[in-house]
Structure formats: structure tokens, C-alpha cells
Enzyme design. Structure first.
Site, short mmCIF file in Angstrom:
data_model
loop_
_atom_site.label_atom_id
_atom_site.label_comp_id
_atom_site.label_asym_id
_atom_site.label_seq_id
_atom_site.Cartn_x
_atom_site.Cartn_y
_atom_site.Cartn_z
N SER A 123 -0.02 9.95 124.67
CA SER A 123 -0.65 8.97 123.78
C SER A 123 -0.78 9.58 122.39
CB SER A 123 -2.01 8.55 124.33
OG SER A 123 -1.85 7.84 125.53
N ASP A 162 -3.86 12.33 121.40
CA ASP A 162 -4.77 12.35 122.54
C ASP A 162 -5.55 13.66 122.57
OD1 ASP A 162 -3.01 14.28 123.65
OD2 ASP A 162 -1.93 12.76 124.80
N HIS A 195 4.16 6.76 99.80
CA HIS A 195 5.34 6.34 100.54
C HIS A 195 5.97 7.52 101.27
CE1 HIS A 195 9.62 4.55 100.57
NE2 HIS A 195 8.94 4.13 101.62
#
Length: 132
Positions: free
Chosen positions: A122, A28, A20
Site C-alpha cells: 500500500s 504503509d 510540476h
């Protein structure tokens, strides 16, 4: 031999070991990986595998409670952002930070997964949830 799920042993190990609030980054081609942070380099050629392909694998296999994205993706890669947001369940918190902050956050992730993606910003940090 596994026949489904994450077949890449390094990707599977990272996913299996997440607790957790642990984090993993999918990036990218150009995202720098801090010294000392595990780098899983999947890039085969420019554009392969895509950011979305690798993201899909993790979203199918880990419980994500929060994601971090570079604020710059909104203006510089809105199509990538649009596709990404449609894949998230409604309870996933989306946090935008500067690209510089995202790179600094990578010092604390369990791993950075390098894709062949060659579109700007990205990059995503996935934060693991808990299934209780």
C-alpha cells in the site's frame, strides 16, 4: 486557523510546495524512508489512518499527472488497487514498477508520508502535474 483543505501543516506545506513533476510518496507502516528524505509520520495505531484516507486528502488538493505503484500490489493486494484506481481521473498515467524500484525512487521524492496502513504494497508515488 484553516477550516478546510489539508489541516496538517506538514502535509499542507508539501502539497503547497509541489511543482510540476515533483513527487510525494504515501506509504504503509513498513515502507522504509531513505536517509535525508523528509518523513511525515501520521501513523497513530495499526490501521489508522488508512492509506486510502491519506490518499484522498492529496487527490483532493493536488493535481496529479502520474502515479507509480509496486507491481506486486496486483497479486498481493488487488482490493486496495481496485479502490485506488477508481479514484483517479482518466488522464492520470499509471506506472507499475517493482517494489524495490519504488523504494529506490523514494530517494528523490519531496516527502514520504507514513500511514498506519498494514496491508501489503500500500504505497504510491504521486507526481504533480501543472494546471496550464
Amino acid at each position: 486557523m484553516k477550516k478546510e483543505g489539508i489541516l496538517n501543516s506538514e502535509l499542507a506545506k508539501i502539497a503547497d510546495d509541489l511543482g510540476h513533476t515533483d513527487q510525494v510518496c504515501i506509504g504503509d507502516l513498513g515502507l522504509p524512508v531513505p536517509s535525508g528524505v523528509k518523513k511525515i509520520d501520521l501513523a497513530l495505531t495499526r490501521g489508522k489512518p488508512t492509506f486510502q484516507e491519506v490518499l484522498d486528502i492529496y487527490l483532493e488538493n493536488i493535481l496529479v499527472e502520474k502515479i507509480y505503484l509496486a507491481d506486486e500490489i496486483k497479486e498481493n493486494n488487488p482490493e486496495q488497487l481496485k479502490i485506488l484506481l477508481t479514484k483517479l481521473s482518466a488522464d492520470v498515467e499509471v506506472v507499475f514498477v517493482s517494489h524495490e524500484t519504488l523504494k529506490l525512487m523514494n530517494h528523490d521524492v519531496k516527502a514520504v508520508v507514513r500511514t498506519g496502513e498494514n496491508t501489503p504494497y500500500s504505497n504510491i508515488i504521486l507526481q504533480s502535474g501543472v494546471a496550464l
